[in-house]
Design a protein around this motif. Structure first.
Motif, short mmCIF file in Angstrom:
data_model
loop_
_atom_site.label_atom_id
_atom_site.label_comp_id
_atom_site.label_asym_id
_atom_site.label_seq_id
_atom_site.Cartn_x
_atom_site.Cartn_y
_atom_site.Cartn_z
N UNK A 110 0.84 -1.19 0.00
CA UNK A 110 0.00 0.00 0.00
C UNK A 110 0.88 1.25 0.00
N UNK A 111 0.53 2.17 -0.89
CA UNK A 111 1.19 3.47 -0.95
C UNK A 111 0.08 4.52 -0.83
N UNK A 112 0.07 5.25 0.28
CA UNK A 112 -1.01 6.21 0.55
C UNK A 112 -0.42 7.57 0.89
N UNK A 113 -1.19 8.61 0.58
CA UNK A 113 -0.79 9.97 0.97
C UNK A 113 -2.04 10.71 1.46
N UNK A 114 -1.82 11.76 2.19
CA UNK A 114 -2.93 12.60 2.67
C UNK A 114 -2.97 13.93 1.91
N UNK A 115 -2.68 13.81 0.62
CA UNK A 115 -2.65 15.01 -0.22
C UNK A 115 -4.01 15.41 -0.74
N UNK A 116 -3.98 16.18 -1.82
CA UNK A 116 -5.21 16.75 -2.39
C UNK A 116 -6.04 15.71 -3.13
N UNK A 130 -5.31 -1.77 -7.33
CA UNK A 130 -6.45 -0.88 -7.06
C UNK A 130 -5.94 0.51 -6.72
N UNK A 131 -6.68 1.52 -7.14
CA UNK A 131 -6.36 2.90 -6.78
C UNK A 131 -7.64 3.55 -6.26
N UNK A 132 -7.57 4.21 -5.14
CA UNK A 132 -8.72 4.85 -4.51
C UNK A 132 -8.41 6.32 -4.24
N UNK A 165 -4.71 6.34 -2.72
CA UNK A 165 -4.31 5.10 -2.06
C UNK A 165 -4.13 4.03 -3.13
N UNK A 166 -2.93 3.56 -3.27
CA UNK A 166 -2.60 2.52 -4.25
C UNK A 166 -2.38 1.21 -3.50
N UNK A 167 -3.04 0.15 -3.98
CA UNK A 167 -2.94 -1.16 -3.35
C UNK A 167 -2.62 -2.22 -4.41
N UNK A 168 -1.62 -3.02 -4.12
CA UNK A 168 -1.24 -4.13 -5.01
C UNK A 168 -1.13 -5.39 -4.15
#
Length: 330
Positions: A270-276, A307-309, A315-318
């Motif tokens: 998972x690669x997540x950020x709290x950006x815009x 998946x990308x949310x 939020x990118x999930x592989x």
């Protein structure tokens, strides 16, 4: 056995001594008495009887001795035969043991030679693999130097940005080969160390100072190089996109990276950020960009799901299966 034979002979001869002693007594009496016809006839009769008994005793003793000699001969013959069989069997057993020992020595020498050859071949294989990894790393560094030199002569901003992105992707692969060259394990990479080095490099390649914080939660995992390469490129695309676009006109931000086991045979990245986040109303399925296309293609290479949310950030999930290294080697 000799003591027993001596006692038997003594018992056989004892009556003979008694008879001889009796004869001597009679002869003494005969010489000591006056000569008359009656006494002579009686003494002669006793002497005849004694002689007959003595002859019978002597014949019986002779037969007994002959039988004893035959018995001892048969006994010695049996003992000799048994000793011959024992010595023959012992010799045969020794010869068999010697043959087995020679065969065992030959097998041990063959095993030692085979083990030595395998150890030598294994060392040569490890050396060749390390040499390949070292040359690949050097070639990637040469390509990196060429691209960097080319970017100096470019004036178009988009072209310069494209070259910088390519440099980051090449560096992601170069770190892998650098670790493969340094580590004893020449086919697997420890993910916590690799992701730490990759994030540190990517973070340093941007002039973001300390505005962006990277939070990492990486479980211990050893992955084959066939999976580390696409996974490293996915991480590079996700982190670079987060740094470039998630915090536009913002002072601070957080990028979270996690890699954990999802069952005994799968990993979840998972690669997540709290950006815009992505623009409102944007159809993610219809979104096409080089970075997104790369992540999708690399996820297929991992035989995983992507998946990308868009929820208070991207939020990118592989999710992908772990390659069984043992089965892959066979």
């Amino acid at each position: 056995m000799k003591i027993k034979s001596h006692s038997i002979t003594q018992k056989e001869i004892a009556p003979l001594f008694r008879i001889v002693f009796f004869m001597l007594v009679c002869m003494t009496e005969a010489h000591g008495q006056p000569k008359n016809s009656g006494s002579s006839i009686f003494a002669q009769h006793r002497l005849n009887i004694t002689k007959g008994q003595l002859e019978q005793i002597m014949v019986w003793n002779a037969n007994k001795k002959r039988d004893m000699m035959r018995a001892w001969g048969a006994f010695l013959l049996i003992i000799g035969f048994l000793l011959f069989k024992i010595s023959r069997n012992t010799l045969s057993y020794k010869c068999s043991l010697q043959a087995q020992q020679r065969e065992l020595d030959q097998k041990n020498k063959f095993i030692e030679r085979l083990s030595s050859d395998q150890e030598r071949l294994l060392k040569e294989k490890e050396w060749l693999i390390k040499e390949v990894q070292h040359r690949v790393k050097n070639n990637l560094q040469m390509v990196t130097s060429l691209l960097y030199s080319q970017s100096v002569y470019l004036e178009d901003g988009a072209a310069i940005q494209a070259i910088k992105d390519s440099l980051r992707r090449i560096q992601a692969m170069s770190i892998i080969h650098q670790r493969l060259y340094q580590d004893k394990l020449t086919t697997t990479i420890s993910m916590p160390e690799y992701i730490r080095d990759l994030v540190q490099y990517l973070h340093g390649s941007f002039d973001t100072s300390n505005l962006i914080v990277f939070e990492q939660s990486i479980e211990l995992a050893e992955l084959d190089i066939s999976q580390v390469l696409p996974l490293g490129l996915i991480l590079t695309e996700g982190i670079v996109n987060a740094i470039k676009y998630a915090f536009f006109n913002r002072q601070h931000g957080i990028v979270r990276i996690s890699l954990r086991h999802d069952g005994p045979e799968h990993l979840l990245l998972k690669i997540s950020d709290n950006g815009i986040g992505l623009p409102v109303g944007l159809d993610i399925t219809a979104l096409h960009s080089l970075g997104l296309d790369l992540i999708q293609g690399l996820s297929k290479q991992l035989k995983g799901n992507f998946q990308i949310e868009n929820d208070s950030g991207v939020h990118i999930t592989v999710r992908f299966a772990i390659v069984n290294i043992t089965s892959r080697e066979h």
